[in-house]
Design an enzyme around this catalytic site. Structure first.
Site, PDB file in Angstrom:
ATOM      1  N   SER A 231      43.275  42.535  35.971  1.00 44.44           N
ATOM      2  CA  SER A 231      43.244  41.495  37.014  1.00 44.44           C
ATOM      3  C   SER A 231      43.271  42.041  38.439  1.00 44.44           C
ATOM      4  O   SER A 231      43.060  41.271  39.378  1.00 44.44           O
ATOM      5  CB  SER A 231      44.414  40.534  36.832  1.00 44.44           C
ATOM      6  OG  SER A 231      44.211  39.755  35.685  1.00 44.44           O
TER       7      SER A 231
ATOM      8  N   LYS B 179      40.231  41.274  40.338  1.00 43.45           N
ATOM      9  CA  LYS B 179      39.970  39.940  40.913  1.00 43.45           C
ATOM     10  C   LYS B 179      39.998  39.954  42.441  1.00 43.45           C
ATOM     11  O   LYS B 179      39.340  39.143  43.091  1.00 43.45           O
ATOM     12  CB  LYS B 179      41.006  38.943  40.372  1.00 43.45           C
ATOM     13  CG  LYS B 179      40.911  38.718  38.852  1.00 43.45           C
ATOM     14  CD  LYS B 179      42.121  37.949  38.323  1.00 43.45           C
ATOM     15  CE  LYS B 179      42.034  37.722  36.819  1.00 43.45           C
ATOM     16  NZ  LYS B 179      43.268  37.094  36.277  1.00 43.45           N
TER      17      LYS B 179
ATOM     18  N   TYR C  38      32.951  38.652  33.271  1.00 47.06           N
ATOM     19  CA  TYR C  38      34.385  38.696  33.608  1.00 47.06           C
ATOM     20  C   TYR C  38      35.110  39.772  32.786  1.00 47.06           C
ATOM     21  O   TYR C  38      35.897  40.559  33.323  1.00 47.06           O
ATOM     22  CB  TYR C  38      34.986  37.304  33.381  1.00 47.06           C
ATOM     23  CG  TYR C  38      36.485  37.256  33.454  1.00 47.06           C
ATOM     24  CD1 TYR C  38      37.150  37.280  34.678  1.00 47.06           C
ATOM     25  CD2 TYR C  38      37.258  37.202  32.288  1.00 47.06           C
ATOM     26  CE1 TYR C  38      38.542  37.241  34.733  1.00 47.06           C
ATOM     27  CE2 TYR C  38      38.637  37.160  32.336  1.00 47.06           C
ATOM     28  CZ  TYR C  38      39.271  37.191  33.561  1.00 47.06           C
ATOM     29  OH  TYR C  38      40.647  37.154  33.610  1.00 47.06           O
TER      30      TYR C  38
ATOM     31  N   TYR D 174      51.093  35.701  39.672  1.00 51.89           N
ATOM     32  CA  TYR D 174      51.152  34.468  38.845  1.00 51.89           C
ATOM     33  C   TYR D 174      52.503  33.758  39.022  1.00 51.89           C
ATOM     34  O   TYR D 174      52.986  33.650  40.144  1.00 51.89           O
ATOM     35  CB  TYR D 174      50.855  34.808  37.376  1.00 51.89           C
ATOM     36  CG  TYR D 174      49.685  35.734  37.258  1.00 51.89           C
ATOM     37  CD1 TYR D 174      48.404  35.282  37.579  1.00 51.89           C
ATOM     38  CD2 TYR D 174      49.842  37.062  36.917  1.00 51.89           C
ATOM     39  CE1 TYR D 174      47.322  36.134  37.515  1.00 51.89           C
ATOM     40  CE2 TYR D 174      48.759  37.921  36.858  1.00 51.89           C
ATOM     41  CZ  TYR D 174      47.507  37.446  37.160  1.00 51.89           C
ATOM     42  OH  TYR D 174      46.442  38.286  37.112  1.00 51.89           O
TER      43      TYR D 174
ATOM     44  N   VAL E 185      47.094  43.285  33.598  1.00 44.50           N
ATOM     45  CA  VAL E 185      47.787  43.537  32.324  1.00 44.50           C
ATOM     46  C   VAL E 185      47.606  44.965  31.800  1.00 44.50           C
ATOM     47  O   VAL E 185      48.224  45.325  30.799  1.00 44.50           O
ATOM     48  CB  VAL E 185      47.417  42.552  31.181  1.00 44.50           C
ATOM     49  CG1 VAL E 185      48.082  41.222  31.341  1.00 44.50           C
ATOM     50  CG2 VAL E 185      45.930  42.451  30.980  1.00 44.50           C
TER      51      VAL E 185
HETATM   52  O1  DON Z   1      41.609  37.719  31.247  1.00 43.03           O
HETATM   53  C1  DON Z   1      42.554  38.367  30.849  1.00 43.03           C
HETATM   54  O2  DON Z   1      43.459  37.894  30.181  1.00 43.03           O
HETATM   55  C2  DON Z   1      42.613  39.833  31.252  1.00 43.03           C
HETATM   56  N1  DON Z   1      41.302  40.398  31.243  1.00 43.03           N
HETATM   57  C3  DON Z   1      43.196  39.980  32.617  1.00 43.03           C
HETATM   58  C4  DON Z   1      44.540  39.308  32.774  1.00 43.03           C
HETATM   59  C5  DON Z   1      45.471  40.042  33.650  1.00 43.03           C
HETATM   60  O3  DON Z   1      45.280  41.183  33.982  1.00 43.03           O
HETATM   61  C6  DON Z   1      46.721  39.335  34.025  1.00 43.03           C
HETATM   62  N2  DON Z   1      47.584  40.187  34.840  1.00 43.03           N
HETATM   63  N3  DON Z   1      48.659  40.567  34.839  1.00 43.03           N
END
Ligand code: DON
Length: 308
Positions: A68, A71, A195, A243, A261
């Site tokens: 993320s 983003k 994505y 978040y 993540v």
């Molecule tokens: O879309 C997802 O769930 C992952 N590719 C990215 C989510 C993420 O990194 C949340 N961050 N802490």
């Protein structure tokens, strides 16, 4: 306040050694099978200061999945290309829910709260795709990162992208839900594929800290954003970058940050430093446990805060 670079470098070394000796690493993300294989007991920090000085401690040459954190750069690319029109499709408020939540999307008729929760990031990726192929859209993010980091060796880990594609059921639900409200311009599978690839970009902390110079408005940055744009992206990082843990992160650290993540955090001390942290074990919000701890310690040591 002038920062003593020698003391700061020694502090980062000590912090890395202290963290490596701890045992409360948190848990690696297991809903993406490729990420579940990563050893949580790892830590790295890289920092670029306004004069170009680079400080590193820990496993700073280890590549990790930025997830993320990407983003931030997609949003910067979309704003650079299309200006402010994206805000019709996505909001600028914290959600208070998990990064992959679908709850508010029904109540708010398919307009995600912000560009950093998954639903909002799927919309910004969809916007970046408008009129172009997935390959072209992904190139734009990679070129942004490579230019900003002054490093051509930044790639997508295809195994991680494929792994998330196989198990990304919640994101598929979010994309289809967005499409049902007319808030997706491309077929859901096309936007999702793009994505997942964007999230699977891998970088070292040093590459990420260098790329973050653009967001931090450092004079040594190879790629400058409009100052107002950088400030606004930082505001969103502060309010939404972690978040439903964003309030706690702001309270503990006092600087804008964006987590992923994969265990990465991009931390910005505007006009002072761009800092990348990595430790793959996550806390209950899905943010790096030791990365957050280190961010708090760095903010306290340096006295850097956007709150004076
Ligand atoms: O879309 C997802 O769930 C992952 N590719 C990215 C989510 C993420 O990194 C949340 N961050 N802490």
């Amino acid at each position: 306040m002038v920062i003593d670079k020698v003391r700061l470098g020694a502090f980062l070394e000590k912090l890395a050694a202290e963290i490596v000796a701890r045992e409360d690493w948190g848990k690696v993300a297991d809903y993406i099978p490729e990420l579940a294989k990563v050893d949580p007991a790892q830590f790295a920090v890289s920092m670029v200061l306004a004069d170009g000085t680079e400080l590193n401690a820990g496993a700073t040459d280890q590549r990790f999945s930025i997830q993320s954190v990407s983003k931030v750069f997609t949003l910067a690319s979309v704003l650079g290309r299309q200006g402010e029109s994206v805000w019709v499709r996505v909001g600028r408020e914290p959600s208070g829910d998990r990064f992959d939540s679908i709850l508010l999307l029904e109540q708010e008729k398919g307009r995600p709260r912000n560009p950093f929760i998954n639903a909002g990031a799927i919309v910004t990726t969809d916007e970046l795709l408008a009129g172009r192929t997935p390959r072209e859209a992904l190139s734009e993010i990679l070129i942004f990162l490579r230019d900003a980091a002054e490093d051509e060796d930044i790639q997508i880990d295809e195994k991680v992208a494929a792994s998330e594609k196989r198990t990304g059921f919640r994101n598929a639900a979010l994309a289809n839900y967005l499409a049902s409200f007319g808030n997706l311009k491309n077929p859901p599978e096309m936007t999702l594929g793009t994505y997942f690839h964007q999230c699977a970009i891998e970088m070292t902390t040093l590459q990420l800290a260098r790329a973050g110079r653009s967001i931090a408005q450092l004079p040594v940055s190879a790629r400058m954003l409009l100052p107002e744009r950088a400030r606004r992206i930082c505001s969103l990082m502060m309010t939404c970058g972690h978040y439903d843990g964003s309030g706690d992160f702001a309270f503990r650290v006092g600087l804008p940050g964006k987590s992923g993540v994969g265990g990465g955090i991009l931390l910005i001390a505007p006009k002072r430093a761009s800092i990348a942290l990595w430790s793959p074990g996550l806390n209950g919000y899905g943010n790096s446990q030791m990365g957050t701890y280190a961010a708090e310690r760095i903010a306290r040591f340096t006295g850097w805060s956007v709150f004076g």
